[in-house]
Design an enzyme around this catalytic site. Structure first.
Site, PDB file in Angstrom:
ATOM      1  N   GLY A  34      19.483  -7.602  35.508  1.00 25.00           N
ATOM      2  CA  GLY A  34      19.540  -6.136  35.480  1.00 25.00           C
ATOM      3  C   GLY A  34      20.639  -5.733  34.523  1.00 25.00           C
ATOM      4  O   GLY A  34      21.803  -6.108  34.714  1.00 25.00           O
ATOM      5  N   GLU A  36      22.337  -2.958  33.797  1.00 20.91           N
ATOM      6  CA  GLU A  36      23.519  -2.209  34.246  1.00 20.91           C
ATOM      7  C   GLU A  36      24.340  -3.013  35.237  1.00 20.91           C
ATOM      8  O   GLU A  36      25.560  -2.910  35.289  1.00 20.91           O
ATOM      9  CB  GLU A  36      23.117  -0.865  34.868  1.00 20.91           C
ATOM     10  CG  GLU A  36      22.207  -0.003  33.998  1.00 20.91           C
ATOM     11  CD  GLU A  36      20.735  -0.452  34.026  1.00 20.91           C
ATOM     12  OE1 GLU A  36      20.392  -1.363  34.807  1.00 20.91           O
ATOM     13  OE2 GLU A  36      19.937   0.119  33.252  1.00 20.91           O
ATOM     14  N   ASN A  38      24.624  -6.212  35.157  1.00 22.13           N
ATOM     15  CA  ASN A  38      25.375  -7.178  34.346  1.00 22.13           C
ATOM     16  C   ASN A  38      26.669  -6.533  33.852  1.00 22.13           C
ATOM     17  O   ASN A  38      27.738  -7.143  33.866  1.00 22.13           O
ATOM     18  CB  ASN A  38      24.559  -7.625  33.122  1.00 22.13           C
ATOM     19  CG  ASN A  38      23.302  -8.404  33.500  1.00 22.13           C
ATOM     20  OD1 ASN A  38      23.225  -8.983  34.571  1.00 22.13           O
ATOM     21  ND2 ASN A  38      22.314  -8.419  32.605  1.00 22.13           N
ATOM     22  N   ARG A 168      12.462  -1.465  26.253  1.00 24.39           N
ATOM     23  CA  ARG A 168      11.588  -2.376  27.010  1.00 24.39           C
ATOM     24  C   ARG A 168      10.182  -1.785  26.923  1.00 24.39           C
ATOM     25  O   ARG A 168       9.747  -1.063  27.824  1.00 24.39           O
ATOM     26  CB  ARG A 168      12.028  -2.470  28.492  1.00 24.39           C
ATOM     27  CG  ARG A 168      13.434  -2.964  28.728  1.00 24.39           C
ATOM     28  CD  ARG A 168      13.601  -4.450  28.431  1.00 24.39           C
ATOM     29  NE  ARG A 168      14.946  -4.921  28.737  1.00 24.39           N
ATOM     30  CZ  ARG A 168      15.956  -4.952  27.868  1.00 24.39           C
ATOM     31  NH1 ARG A 168      15.799  -4.535  26.624  1.00 24.39           N
ATOM     32  NH2 ARG A 168      17.138  -5.417  28.240  1.00 24.39           N
ATOM     33  N   GLY A 228      23.930  -8.988  15.959  1.00 21.68           N
ATOM     34  CA  GLY A 228      23.834 -10.411  16.283  1.00 21.68           C
ATOM     35  C   GLY A 228      25.051 -11.192  15.822  1.00 21.68           C
ATOM     36  O   GLY A 228      26.187 -10.747  16.003  1.00 21.68           O
ATOM     37  N   ALA A 257      23.301 -10.549  26.159  1.00 23.75           N
ATOM     38  CA  ALA A 257      24.328 -10.402  25.122  1.00 23.75           C
ATOM     39  C   ALA A 257      24.727  -8.930  24.954  1.00 23.75           C
ATOM     40  O   ALA A 257      25.911  -8.600  24.844  1.00 23.75           O
ATOM     41  CB  ALA A 257      23.820 -10.957  23.799  1.00 23.75           C
ATOM     42  N   GLY A 258      23.714  -8.059  24.961  1.00 24.66           N
ATOM     43  CA  GLY A 258      23.987  -6.626  24.776  1.00 24.66           C
ATOM     44  C   GLY A 258      24.842  -6.070  25.908  1.00 24.66           C
ATOM     45  O   GLY A 258      25.715  -5.222  25.687  1.00 24.66           O
ATOM     46  N   ASP A 259      24.602  -6.560  27.099  1.00 29.69           N
ATOM     47  CA  ASP A 259      25.381  -6.092  28.247  1.00 29.69           C
ATOM     48  C   ASP A 259      26.812  -6.606  28.154  1.00 29.69           C
ATOM     49  O   ASP A 259      27.764  -5.882  28.452  1.00 29.69           O
ATOM     50  CB  ASP A 259      24.724  -6.556  29.557  1.00 29.69           C
ATOM     51  CG  ASP A 259      23.290  -6.061  29.652  1.00 29.69           C
ATOM     52  OD1 ASP A 259      23.004  -4.983  29.110  1.00 29.69           O
ATOM     53  OD2 ASP A 259      22.465  -6.768  30.249  1.00 29.69           O
ATOM     54  N   ASP A 295      21.899 -14.257  32.926  1.00 25.81           N
ATOM     55  CA  ASP A 295      22.202 -13.036  32.170  1.00 25.81           C
ATOM     56  C   ASP A 295      23.648 -12.594  32.358  1.00 25.81           C
ATOM     57  O   ASP A 295      24.144 -11.756  31.615  1.00 25.81           O
ATOM     58  CB  ASP A 295      21.271 -11.896  32.603  1.00 25.81           C
ATOM     59  CG  ASP A 295      19.810 -12.226  32.349  1.00 25.81           C
ATOM     60  OD1 ASP A 295      19.536 -13.332  31.840  1.00 25.81           O
ATOM     61  OD2 ASP A 295      18.951 -11.373  32.645  1.00 25.81           O
TER      62      ASP A 295
HETATM   63  O1  CKP Z   1      19.715  -6.271  26.505  1.00 25.94           O
HETATM   64  P1  CKP Z   1      20.203  -7.364  27.378  1.00 25.94           P
HETATM   65  O2  CKP Z   1      19.669  -8.719  26.978  1.00 25.94           O
HETATM   66  O3  CKP Z   1      21.708  -7.395  27.490  1.00 25.94           O
HETATM   67  O4  CKP Z   1      19.645  -6.988  28.812  1.00 25.94           O
HETATM   68  C1  CKP Z   1      19.324  -7.887  29.798  1.00 25.94           C
HETATM   69  C2  CKP Z   1      18.826  -7.270  31.086  1.00 25.94           C
HETATM   70  O5  CKP Z   1      17.698  -5.359  32.960  1.00 25.94           O
HETATM   71  C3  CKP Z   1      18.250  -8.340  31.977  1.00 25.94           C
HETATM   72  O6  CKP Z   1      19.190  -8.802  32.915  1.00 25.94           O
HETATM   73  C4  CKP Z   1      16.990  -7.691  32.540  1.00 25.94           C
HETATM   74  O7  CKP Z   1      16.781  -7.847  33.861  1.00 25.94           O
HETATM   75  C5  CKP Z   1      17.030  -6.239  32.095  1.00 25.94           C
HETATM   76  O8  CKP Z   1      17.791  -6.313  30.893  1.00 25.94           O
HETATM   77  C6  CKP Z   1      15.613  -5.716  31.971  1.00 25.94           C
HETATM   78  O9  CKP Z   1      15.212  -4.920  32.824  1.00 25.94           O
HETATM   79  O10 CKP Z   1      14.937  -6.133  31.023  1.00 25.94           O
HETATM   80 MG    MG Z   2      20.123  -4.835  25.306  1.00 31.68          MG
END
Ligand code: CKP
Ligand code: MG
Length: 314
Positions: A34, A36, A38, A168, A228, A257-259, A295
């Protein structure tokens, strides 16, 4: 250091232990996902006070997530258990090339039933920062309205808002709707953190400068584009620069990574680092996260962050 609020949908995640298509995998490792959540975990590990708002199903997944967050020292007092709808979950593949495959089981989840009314109990008085992403507005109309409402509340109280568009596509009805809602929210936020792959889809531009200007002209105060391994590009109404990335010995999994990047930027700003130093910390945490399979398992505490910056600078 102040208090941070974030809101979103946490999910149980099953990470494939074997490479190959998900339908052929027999062994998975259970973890937490998730965007947020994270960010909440990362900030709490650095010693910040974070309140995380969500709904969980009254089921083993929900209980697992709740305990995980309590153990991470996150304020869970605004989390509600829903006895009608379940906690969502997701599968993540194992891959050595590029991004893994992610499959969601989150339709009708408890979190997608979050509504504006849920914000009534929230005390915004000592809140210095709110972090939002583009995932909740895609989950349901009621969650989307809640995000707009929180943005309005933050504005009347002068609370800084960061926004990660987090595209997404599979969660949206159409690409057009996705683009218009995500940009509309981004224009209302102070800091926007788009990813490199997201830039063209959201703005139609390819050049970092044009992408940043697209948001700055509509009211965003700071645009930070994640590029990146190259690091990040920063633009404000008065300056623009690139902040270089960190060394990564081996990429294990790119998700999160973004989180991690958001954790670095937000914590840095709350600790009164310069914007450049905060972005550097964001680059460091983002780089560390991709060296781990989960994550959020690469999100460092203070000691590990300092060590990583010393040993992985380019
Ligand atoms: O953009 P990120 O790769 O940092 O995000 C990862 C998260 O919430 C991951 O934990 C996943 O569960 C999500 O993005 C999602 O809903 O895709
Ligand atoms: Mg992201």
């Amino acid at each position: 250091m102040g208090r941070i609020i974030t809101i979103g949908e946490p999910m149980v995640m099953f990470i494939a232990n074997e490479e190959g298509p998900l339908e052929e995998v027999y062994n998975f490792t259970k973890a937490l996902a998730g965007s947020e959540v994270n960010v909440a975990i990362g900030l709490a590990r650095l010693g910040h006070k974070v309140s995380y708002i969500t709904h969980l199903g009254d089921d083993p997944f929900g209980k697992y997530i709740y305990k995980f967050l309590v153990n991470e020292n996150i304020d869970v007092s605004y989390i509600k258990f829903d006895n009608e709808y379940p906690t969502g979950f997701q599968l993540k593949s194992k891959t050595r090339i590029g991004d893994p495959e992610v499959v969601y089981f989150r339709k009708w989840s408890a979190a997608s039933h979050i509504q504006e009314n849920d914000l009534k109990e929230i005390n915004f008085d000592d809140v210095n920062h709110i972090h939002l992403t583009g995932i909740p507005p895609a989950l349901s109309l009621s969650f989307r309205k809640t995000i707009y409402n929180i943005v309005e509340k933050a504005k009347t109280k002068n609370i800084l808002i960061s926004f990660d568009p987090n595209i997404r596509k599979q969660l949206w009805k159409s690409e057009e709707e996705m683009r218009s809602i995500l940009n509309d929210i981004a224009f209302r936020c102070d800091i926007v953190l788009p990813g490199y792959e997201e830039r063209k889809i959201l703005t139609g531009y390819n050049e970092l400068n044009d992408i940043a200007s697209f948001y700055l002209e509509k009211g965003t105060k700071i645009v930070i584009i994640k590029t990146g391994e190259k690091g990040a590009f920063v633009k404000t109404p008065t300056e623009e620069y690139t902040v270089s990335g960190f060394k990564v010995e081996q990429i294990v999994d790119t998700v999160g990574a973004g989180d991690g990047f958001a954790v670095g930027v937000i914590s840095g700003l709350l600790e009164n680092l310069s914007l450049r130093e905060a972005v550097k910390r964001g680059n460091a945490i983002g780089a560390r996260v991709i060296m781990f399979p989960g994550d959020n398992d690469g999100l460092p505490n203070r000691k590990n962050l300092e060590k990583f910056i010393m040993t992985h600078s380019i």
